[in-house]
Structure formats: structure tokens, C-alpha cells
Design a protein around this motif. Structure first.
Motif, PDB file in Angstrom:
ATOM      1  N   ARG A   1       2.686   4.571  -1.412  1.00 47.61           N
ATOM      2  CA  ARG A   1       3.538   3.397  -1.227  1.00 47.61           C
ATOM      3  C   ARG A   1       4.426   3.559  -0.002  1.00 47.61           C
ATOM      4  O   ARG A   1       5.048   4.595   0.211  1.00 47.61           O
ATOM      5  CB  ARG A   1       4.405   3.186  -2.464  1.00 47.61           C
ATOM      6  CG  ARG A   1       5.326   1.979  -2.360  1.00 47.61           C
ATOM      7  CD  ARG A   1       6.080   1.796  -3.662  1.00 47.61           C
ATOM      8  NE  ARG A   1       7.039   0.697  -3.577  1.00 47.61           N
ATOM      9  CZ  ARG A   1       7.811   0.291  -4.577  1.00 47.61           C
ATOM     10  NH1 ARG A   1       7.718   0.913  -5.756  1.00 47.61           N
ATOM     11  NH2 ARG A   1       8.660  -0.708  -4.424  1.00 47.61           N
TER      12      ARG A   1
ATOM     13  N   CYS B   1      -3.980   3.985  -4.045  1.00 43.23           N
ATOM     14  CA  CYS B   1      -3.560   2.601  -4.170  1.00 43.23           C
ATOM     15  C   CYS B   1      -4.732   1.721  -4.584  1.00 43.23           C
ATOM     16  O   CYS B   1      -5.873   1.943  -4.181  1.00 43.23           O
ATOM     17  CB  CYS B   1      -2.994   2.114  -2.827  1.00 43.23           C
ATOM     18  SG  CYS B   1      -2.408   0.409  -2.849  1.00 43.23           S
TER      19      CYS B   1
ATOM     20  N   ARG C   1      -0.931  -2.225   6.010  1.00 42.77           N
ATOM     21  CA  ARG C   1      -1.755  -1.687   4.942  1.00 42.77           C
ATOM     22  C   ARG C   1      -2.918  -0.878   5.517  1.00 42.77           C
ATOM     23  O   ARG C   1      -3.354  -1.086   6.660  1.00 42.77           O
ATOM     24  CB  ARG C   1      -2.289  -2.816   4.052  1.00 42.77           C
ATOM     25  CG  ARG C   1      -1.216  -3.600   3.328  1.00 42.77           C
ATOM     26  CD  ARG C   1      -0.399  -2.723   2.387  1.00 42.77           C
ATOM     27  NE  ARG C   1      -1.201  -2.090   1.367  1.00 42.77           N
ATOM     28  CZ  ARG C   1      -1.459  -2.645   0.171  1.00 42.77           C
ATOM     29  NH1 ARG C   1      -0.953  -3.821  -0.149  1.00 42.77           N
ATOM     30  NH2 ARG C   1      -2.199  -2.001  -0.724  1.00 42.77           N
TER      31      ARG C   1
ATOM     32  N   VAL D   1       0.352  -1.597  -4.989  1.00 43.15           N
ATOM     33  CA  VAL D   1       1.125  -0.612  -4.220  1.00 43.15           C
ATOM     34  C   VAL D   1       0.679   0.778  -4.631  1.00 43.15           C
ATOM     35  O   VAL D   1       0.305   1.009  -5.777  1.00 43.15           O
ATOM     36  CB  VAL D   1       2.635  -0.779  -4.437  1.00 43.15           C
ATOM     37  CG1 VAL D   1       3.124  -2.093  -3.863  1.00 43.15           C
ATOM     38  CG2 VAL D   1       2.987  -0.648  -5.910  1.00 43.15           C
TER      39      VAL D   1
ATOM     40  N   ASP E   1       7.402   1.208   2.065  1.00 46.57           N
ATOM     41  CA  ASP E   1       8.211  -0.012   2.027  1.00 46.57           C
ATOM     42  C   ASP E   1       8.500  -0.582   3.408  1.00 46.57           C
ATOM     43  O   ASP E   1       8.923  -1.730   3.525  1.00 46.57           O
ATOM     44  CB  ASP E   1       9.546   0.279   1.324  1.00 46.57           C
ATOM     45  CG  ASP E   1       9.335   0.826  -0.084  1.00 46.57           C
ATOM     46  OD1 ASP E   1       8.386   0.379  -0.754  1.00 46.57           O
ATOM     47  OD2 ASP E   1      10.116   1.707  -0.495  1.00 46.57           O
TER      48      ASP E   1
ATOM     49  N   SER F   1       7.651   6.019   0.045  1.00 43.40           N
ATOM     50  CA  SER F   1       8.521   4.879  -0.278  1.00 43.40           C
ATOM     51  C   SER F   1       9.988   5.215  -0.042  1.00 43.40           C
ATOM     52  O   SER F   1      10.371   6.393   0.068  1.00 43.40           O
ATOM     53  CB  SER F   1       8.305   4.465  -1.728  1.00 43.40           C
ATOM     54  OG  SER F   1       8.624   5.535  -2.612  1.00 43.40           O
TER      55      SER F   1
END
Length: 954
Positions: free
Chosen positions: A382, A421, A390, A428, A384, A481
Motif C-alpha cells: 500500500r 495487492c 499503481r 489496496v 498513500d 503506507s
């Protein structure tokens, strides 16, 4: 005040005796000390000794119980039987393995210290076995660390001898037994000579500490020198390229070349650093492949005299430091232009190339994951930050690799953990907590990560940052993340070190173009100094193999690289081979992605460990003999084939293929040189092809240069007589099977004529100078003639030949007795066999001379005591049979004789050995059966029947 307990009195040798022997390791009786560089394969002396003691060393290496650091050691007791000589005690008694660290890093003082610890460990083992032991012991050692960079046989011998001396000082203080005799054993004569000279210098400097044997000793199985001018026990070349500064402070690359062809040190000026950085940056653009940049980098970086070593290696480990690791070595092109090579394969594909990072910061105590370790696969964790897009390709790659592990069945249940993922746009990946928890929750053998990566923070970036939290030198790493990263701090917390980590992210390679040729900086806070990345930390904590992407990679070639790499691992291939095949597959997809993968590690590491005792992949014949450029070099090659076939149990089919190649390649050029023809004859004879050996020996004795030895004529005669009799025996068996013996008389006449010619030739040599061997060879030829006459049913001619045989073996025995030869029993037993046949039927014969019988028995007993084998042990029973036949007491002795044979057969059951015993007994006792009566006749028949059964393959 209490009186301390007295230590036991220990024999105190005044000086350490040292002997250097040129011999094969398999004939060493004493415990043998060898060294081990950190690697997942045994090479050189280790590999040879492992096969002699039953593979326990390679087993220990696979399960992680093997010493690899200086000062560490492990003892392996030899409990394996020698199948070629089952009656011989295990040789060597034990193997003492001492750690050497990474190849090329061991200092002379470290070698002395690790040898000292190895000796003390063995002394401790002796005290455990016998707490009251006081007598000194002998120890053998290979020339440890003598084939690597920065060392030589002489220096190795000196440091080991010093280590043994220092060990004796400590052993004396402990009241433990001391080493009184150190034996250096080296296969190659030139290296053994260097070692002897090194100890001679040491003994001259410290005469009270060392006593060197006055001459170099010659043992069994030694060779004169290796084919290549440089001797390396490893199957790959090692080139070190590290940053240095000249007297003006300018950056340079210092090269150390340690290959199978040469060893040297070179220097090259790194001029126009700005241009070098620009070329490196352009070369790293995956979508802009430019072959000329690779050729330009090669010219800028590699000195002219070193270029052949890079271009000519088939397997190369390139040791780098922080400054040189940033160079895209994989993109270097060793050719002048694209037209110089068919197909246009880059250098890193023509050569199996791996890297090794020289680090100054590393984990002192490394606990490796073992074969029970798990596999962790992280795909697109993940992220953010919207600045990072992606990564569908990262997900697909991770899924494909997880599928490979799941379907191959290599791992046990529950040992594969995929954190990948999902495929939907709203999915995510695993967050930072999940990733870090997984990383630390168990022992991982392999970790694969596919995601975004960010390099360490530079000075300029820190200066531009608004937040004071952004500091130059922050490690960063794989993007997770909440603005966090999986970097060196997190990886460094792992208690058990994975064996392989594959990080498929941009910018996680070791260094970048800004750090090119920065000199030996230890600071992690300067961007211009080496950028500490994920790969560096993995290497520092002790991961054996690391694969990282040095720049942005393209989706399709990246998937191709990773899947081909893991397919190779799951097939049990070596790390270096997996990397090579993966690069080749990715290169065929286009672009520069194939070169982006910087692969560091042990060339011989495997995910699926090979079985105990599995053989290393040998060089091809063309590679092995590429350096044969003269007839004298050809002699070394032929000598190696003959010696290895006789003493080292090499694969006969492979040896025959090699010998055939040498014969085809060099017969026309050097086949008329007597010494060469003789060497071919020796090699073919050792491989069991007697007819080819006869052809070459015939050529050798007929050459005009007289370089063949007299021994060539002896061996030629022996082989001709053997082949002549064997041909008739084979024809007789065929005639018996078919019922047609019409061709047999002519074959007997031809063989008889051949053996008479051989006898005439051998007797001329005896007249020149009688020797034990020449007289025995004459006796052997007469023996084969007697056997031939027995087939021809000519009793008179047979007895006449046996009488000649007896006379010849009698002369050989007399010479052996005069010279006090250790194998007097061989001609004596043959003489006694002939005497039984010729004399035992004569009236008035009183039997064997008791003094001679006592000499034969003593000779056999010495042989059994010093070097027992099947032939000496069975010889004792044969002697008892001959005595019983001589005294007409075989019937009363039969029970004892049969019991002796039975006990030996339980230990050694090889039919071919017992077939030889049966043939000899049938020849001797067959005559006795004709003359004997009643019980003696029955006893002889019973004995022959039992020997026949022992000689039969069931």
C-alpha cells in the motif's frame, strides 16, 4: 593456602618438525586441516576430502553447521570405508575445517590465528577421547588460502606453521598433547616446492622453533603442476575493482585480477568524471539502449592490459566497493564494434557475471535461515502518496512467482506467505504494519519485494525540504503506507538472515551516478558519499544473495527476468546460472532492463540443496585444455588424466572423452614425440583400453627422439602378453558356447608367437639391468605362456614355461630380499605357486625353504600393518594354502582356510577381486587335484568350489 593440582607431564618437543609432500590427499593418514571461504559449495581440497569421509562436510554446509569466519573451526571424524581398499583404515583420520571469511579478505595474521585455533580444537578432541593422553600427535594441512588473491603457497605454509607453533605454546600451558610433526600435503609439485622454500626461510629465521625435512617428499598421486598458470580452487574468476586516489588526489580504480589464467594488480585513471557520470546516466535509461555507450564505458574504465581477462572469462565475480558499485558493469561491452560478434550478445551474457560488495559495516554474528525457512512475497504494498502510480506489473510479477512456488511443491504446507495487492482498482496492498510485522514474525529463507522505491536523501534534497525532519542521509527504501518506508533500519532488525532477497524496485540499487568513484567514505550523511540503500544493508547483515534493480525497469522484461530466475532456482540451479539465464531471457525482450539487475552473492548458492556428495559441474573439455599450447603442457594434461583415473576415482567415461579429444587435437602435431606417445599410452592403460595403450607405447619406443623412457618398453611388453592371452581365453569361451573351436588352434599359435616376442624383448631389458620389476614382468609373461599352453593341452610346454616363470620370480624375490623391498611377498608368492606345480611332483622335494616362507609372511604382515588392502590380506591365506599343499595337509587345514576366506569375503565381496583369487587357485590346485588322492583331492575340490562361488556375481 591450598596447593594447585599438578598438571600431567606432557612430552615437550623442542621444535616443530615440518615435512612438505607432493601427493594426493587421499593417502594422508593424519588428521587433515583445510580452510573454507564463505560459500555454499566445497571446492579444492575441501571437495576432495568430503568425498573421502562420506559427504559429512557437504551435509554440514547445507544445514548451516559449517565454519566460515576466521577463528571458527569444526572437526569431522572419518568413519567412511574406502570401497577401493575396504581393509584400509579411513584416511584421513579426521578433517579439521577452519574458517577464512570472504575470499580475498584474509590477512596473513588471520591465517596463523585460525590455524592455531584449529590445532587446539583437535587437541581438545584428543583429550576428550583420552584424558590421560600425553604423547604428541602428528597433523597434516593443505596449503590453506594459497590459491586466492594476495597469497601464495610459501606464505601459506609459513603462517600455518607459525599458527601450529603458537598452538603448541598454549597446549603446553594447558598440559595437553602437542603437535610434534606438521605435514603439508600439496597435489602440485611446483606449489609444494614454493611451500617447502617458504618453510625453509622460516626455519632459518627461527631455528629453535622449526626443523624442516631436508628434501621435498614425493608421495602417491602427485602432479607436476596445474594446466593453467594460475591455480584457483573455485570455478569462477575473481576481479576486484575498488576506488583509490593517486598522489594528486584524483580518483582511480584499483584492479586485482585473480583468474584461472593469471593473477596480477593493475591501475587505471578514471578521467573526465563528469563524462563518465553522463554516460552512466544515459546507459541506465531502459528505453534508450545504446551499444556504443557500453563500448565507451569499457574503454574509459578498463585498462588495456586487463581487457582480455574480462572478455575471456566464462564465469566472473566482480568485487566492488561503494564507489565502483554505481557503475553499470553489466552494460560494459568488450568488443570494438557490434559487427565483432555474431548475434550481438553483450559481455554480461557471454560471461556469467555476479557482483560482490566490499562492506566495512557488517553484522558480526550471522544466523542464516536454513532449509526449513519460509518464503515471503510482497507485491505492490500500500502506498498513500498520489505521486506514485499503481503497479499492475508488480502485482502480476508477485502473483506469478507465488504460483511458481505453490505449484512446484518445493515448500512445505504453510511456508509460503504472499502479501500481494488485489487486481481491482479499489484494492489496496498490505499496509506498513502488515509488511513489517510479516518481516519480523518468522525466519524467511527468501524475500521477494515488487513495488516503488526511493533512494536516500541527498544534501540538496534536504536543503530544499521545508520540514526539519528531512535529513540528508535518510535511508528511505521501499515505499509503504503513511509516508513510511521499508529500509535498512527495518531489515537490520531481522534476527535470522534470509539467504536471498530480491527487490524489484526502481532506485534501490547500491549507489547512483552521483556516487561514482567516491573514495572510501564511511559516512552515510553525505549524498556525494555512498548512498546507503536497501541492497547495501542486506549485504551488511549477511544476506548471501541479493538481487536489486539499479534503475527503472520495463514491465515485460522485468517479469521475464524474475520468472526465469525463480524457475532456475526451483530446478536446483546455482545462483550464478539462474542470474545468467534470467538476464538472457530478459535481454531478448529488448531494452536495458536485463542489465538493471545488480546481482550480488555466492555463485554456488542453491535454493534446493544438492544431495550429499553431489559433484560440482565440471568444466568442458575445451575449457579444461584451452591452455595447452606446447607438447610439454600436453604432458601435464595427460599425466593428470592418468593420475586422477588411478587415484581419484574420476568418471571414466568423462576421462575417456577428454583423452579422445586430446588425441584427436594433438596427435598430428606432437604424436611423434616419444614422451608424448608414452604419456598417451599410460593414460589409456589407466582407463582400461589396453589395445590403444599398446598402439601408443609401440609408437613411443619407435620414435627417433629417444624421449620415451625404458619403462615404456616394459609396459608395452606386459600389455602385449596380457592381451594375447585374453584374446585366446575369450575365443575359448565363445567356442565352448557355440560348440565350434575350429579357429582356436590358429589363435593359440598367433598368441604363442606374440608372447615369445614379448619374452625376448623383456629379457633384453633384464640383460641391460636386472630389476625387481623387470624380472617380475618376465615371470608374468612366462606365466601367461604357461596358461596358454594349458589351453592348448601341451603339458610339456606348459611345465617348461612354468619352470621359466619360477626362475624369473625367484630372481625378483632375491633382488627384493637384498633391497629389503616392502612388497617382497608379490614375487615370492608367484615363485611359490610355480614351485608347487613344477617341484611338488618330484620325488624327494622337501617343500619350501622355511626361512623364505618366514620372509614372505613378515613382508605380508608389514604391508597389512602399514597399508592394508585386499591383496595383502588374501595373500596371507594364499600362503597358508601353498604351505598346506606343500606338506600334503590341505584336508586338515581346510576348515581354517575356508574360515579365513569367509571372513575376508564378508568385508570385501567384489567378484572381480575374488575372480583373480579363483583363477590363480584353479591354476595351482588344478595340478594338485590330479596328483592328490582321497581327502586331499576332495579338499582341493571343495576349496575351488567355494572360491568359484565367491567369484560369481549374484
Amino acid at each position: 593456602m591450598t596447593t594447585p593440582p599438578l598438571r600431567p607431564t606432557v612430552a615437550q618437543p623442542t621444535a616443530l618438525r615440518v615435512t612438505v609432500t607432493n601427493a594426493n590427499l587421499q593417502f594422508v593418514r593424519h588428521p587433515m586441516m583445510v580452510g573454507h571461504y564463505r560459500a555454499m559449495a566445497l571446492t579444492g581440497s575441501e571437495y576432495t576430502l568430503d568425498s573421502l569421509i562420506g559427504g559429512t562436510m557437504s551435509t554440514a554446509l547445507r544445514v548451516g553447521l559449517y565454519p566460515d569466519k576466521p577463528g571458527t573451526q569444526q572437526i569431522f571424524i572419518n568413519t567412511a570405508a574406502n570401497h577401493d581398499n575396504p581393509l584400509q583404515p579411513p584416511r584421513p583420520d579426521a578433517v579439521i575445517v577452519v574458517g577464512l571469511g570472504e575470499e580475498g579478505t584474509l590477512r596473513a595474521t588471520d591465517l596463523a590465528a585460525t590455524a592455531r585455533q584449529g590445532v587446539m580444537a583437535w587437541a581438545h578432541r584428543l583429550m576428550d577421547a583420552d584424558a590421560k593422553r600425553t604423547r604428541p600427535f602428528e597433523l597434516a594441512s593443505a596449503l590453506i588460502s594459497s590459491s586466492g588473491s594476495g597469497s601464495n603457497p610459501g606464505q601459506s605454509a609459513q603462517m600455518i606453521a607459525i599458527g601450529v607453533r603458537d598452538a603448541n605454546v598454549r597446549l603446553r600451558e594447558a598440559g595437553w598433547p602437542l603437535v610434534d610433526h606438521l605435514h603439508f600435503v600439496e597435489l602440485y609439485l611446483d606449489r609444494a616446492t614454493d611451500a617447502w622454500r617458504g618453510v625453509q626461510i622460516l626455519a632459518g629465521a627461527s631455528p629453535g622453533d622449526f626443523i624442516l625435512s631436508p628434501f621435498l617428499q614425493t608421495g602417491l598421486g602427485g602432479l607436476q603442476r596445474p594446466l593453467e598458470s594460475s591455480y584457483r580452487g573455485s570455478a569462477f574468476d575473481l576481479i576486484t575493482a575498488v576506488t583509490e586516489r593517486d598522489e594528486r588526489g584524483e580518483s582511480m580504480i584499483g584492479y586485482t585480477v585473480d583468474t584461472r589464467r593469471a593473477r596480477t594488480e593493475l591501475r587505471a585513471q578514471a578521467t573526465q568524471l563528469k563524462l563518465l557520470r553522463e554516460l552512466t546516466a544515459v546507459a541506465a535509461e531502459g528505453n534508450v539502449p545504446d551499444a556504443q555507450i557500453g563500448r565507451s564505458l569499457f574503454r574509459l574504465l578498463v585498462p588495456l592490459e586487463m581487457q582480455p581477462f574480462l572478455g575471456g572469462s566464462d564465469a566472473l565475480v566482480l568485487e566492488l566497493d561503494r564507489g565502483t558499485a554505481s557503475i553499470p558493469w553489466e552494460l560494459l561491452d568488450t568488443t570494438a564494434s557490434a559487427g565483432d560478434r555474431p548475434g550481438g550478445e553483450p559481455w554480461a551474457l557471454r560471461t556469467k557475471l555476479l557482483r560482490r560488495l566490499r562492506t566495512e559495516e557488517f553484522r558480526e554474528q550471522v544466523q542464516d535461515a536454513n532449509s526449513d525457512g519460509h518464503v515471503l512475497i510482497i507485491g505492490e504494498p500500500r502506498c498513500d502518496d498520489p505521486a506514485f502510480p499503481r503497479l499492475p506489473a508488480a502485482r502480476a510479477e508477485a502473483q506469478q512467482i507465488a504460483q511458481l512456488f505453490a505449484t512446484r511443491g518445493t515448500l512445505g504446507a504453510g511456508k509460503l506467505k504472499p502479501l500481494i495487492c488485489g487486481p481491482a482498482a479499489t484494492d489496496v496492498g498490505p499496509d506498513a504494519r502488515t509488511v513489517v510485522n510479516a518481516l519480523l514474525e518468522r525466519d524467511w529463507r527468501i524475500i521477494h519485494i515488487a513495488g516503488h522505491g526511493v533512494p536516500a536523501v541527498s544534501k540538496a534534497e534536504a536543503a530544499r525540504a521545508a520540514s526539519s525532519d528531512v535529513m540528508a542521509g535518510d535511508p528511505r527504501g521501499v515505499v509503504l503506507s503513511n509516508g513510511t518506508y521499508l529500509g535498512r533500519r527495518e531489515i537490520g532488525k531481522m534476527p535470522v538472515v534470509p539467504q536471498l532477497v530480491f527487490v524489484n524496485c526502481c532506485w534501490t540499487g547500491v549507489g547512483d551516478s552521483d556516487q561514482l568513484l567516491h573514495y572510501h567514505s564511511r559516512s552515510r550523511g553525505e549524498r556525494a558519499q555512498f548512498a546507503a540503500g536497501v541492497a547495501e544493508e542486506l549485504i551488511a547483515i549477511g544476506v548471501r544473495c541479493v538481487v536489486v534493480a539499479g534503475w527503472a525497469v520495463e514491465d515485460v522484461p522485468a517479469m521475464t527476468f524474475s520468472t526465469n530466475f525463480y524457475q532456475g532456482l526451483l530446478d536446483g540451479k546455482r545462483f550464478i546460472d539462474c542470474v545468467h539465464e534470467a538476464r538472457d531471457a530478459a535481454w531478448r525482450k529488448g531494452g536495458n532492463t536485463w542489465a538493471a539487475y545488480q546481482c550480488y552473492g555466492d555463485p554456488d548458492w542453491r535454493f534446493v540443496p544438492p544431495a550429499a556428495g553431489a559433484r560440482l559441474q565440471p568444466q568442458s573439455a575445451d575449457q579444461t585444455y584451452a591452455g595447452v599450447a606446447s607438447w610439454r603442457a600436453l604432458l601435464f594434461a595427460l599425466e593428470a588424466i592418468a593420475v586422477e583415473s588411478r587415484y581419484q576415482g574420476t568418471d571414466k567415461a568423462r576421462s575417456r572423452a577428454h583423452l579422445q579429444l586430446l588425441e584427436t587435437r594433438f596427435r598430428g602435431e606432437w604424436g611423434t614425440i616419444g614422451a608424448v606417445a608414452e604419456a598417451f599410452g599410460v593414460a589409456w592403460a589407466q582407463l582400461g583400453d589396453r589395445r590403444k595403450a599398446i598402439d601408443w607405447y609401440t609408437s613411443a619406443v619407435a620414435t627417433n627422439d629417444s624421449s620415451a623412457s625404458i619403462k615404456a618398453m616394459q609396459e608395452l611388453g606386459n600389455l602385449r602378453a596380457r592381451v594375447a592371452l585374453e584374446g585366446v581365453e575369450a575365443m575359448r569361451r565363445a567356442a565352448t558356447a557355440s560348440g565350434d573351436d575350429s579357429a582356436l588352434p590358429a589363435a593359440i599359435d598367433t598368441a604363442r608367437d606374440e608372447i615369445h616376442k614379448v619374452i625376448a624383448m623383456l629379457e633384453q631389458l633384464v640383460k641391460l639391468q636386472p630389476t625387481i620389476e623387470r624380472e617380475s614382468l618376465c615371470g608374468s609373461a612366462w606365466k601367461r605362456l604357461a596358461m596358454l599352453e594349458a589351453i592348448a593341452a601341451d603339458a610339456s610346454a606348459e611345465l617348461s614355461a612354468i619352470e621359466q616363470m619360477r626362475r624369473r620370480y625367484d630372481r625378483a624375490e632375491s633382488l627384493a630380499r637384498t633391497a629389503q623391498h616392502p612388497e617382497l611377498f608379490y614375487p615370492a608368492l608367484n615363485r611359490m605357486a610355480a614351485e608347487l606345480i613344477v617341484e611338488a611332483s618330484h620325488i624327494g622335494w622337501t617343500g619350501f625353504d622355511p626361512a623364505h616362507v618366514a620372509d614372505v609372511r613378515a613382508s605380508l604382515e608389514r604391508k597389512i600393518r602399514d597399508d592394508p588392502d585386499f591383496w595383502s590380506v588374501v595373500g596371507v591365506t594364499e600362503l597358508a594354502v601353498y604351505e598346506a599343499v606343500s606338506g600334503r595337509t590341505l584336508a586338515s587345514s581346510l576348515e581354517i582356510v575356508l574360515a579365513d576366506y569367509e571372513r575376508l569375503h564378508q568385508r570385501v565381496s567384489a567378484p572381480w577381486m575374488w575372480a583373480s583369487v579363483y583363477d590363480q587357485s584353479r591354476w595351482v590346485l588344478g595340478k594338485y587335484v590330479v596328483r592328490a588322492h582321497d581327502a586331499e583331492d576332495a579338499a582341493a575340490a571343495a576349496l575351488l568350489a567355494r572360491l568359484s562361488n565367491m567369484a560369481t556375481v549374484i
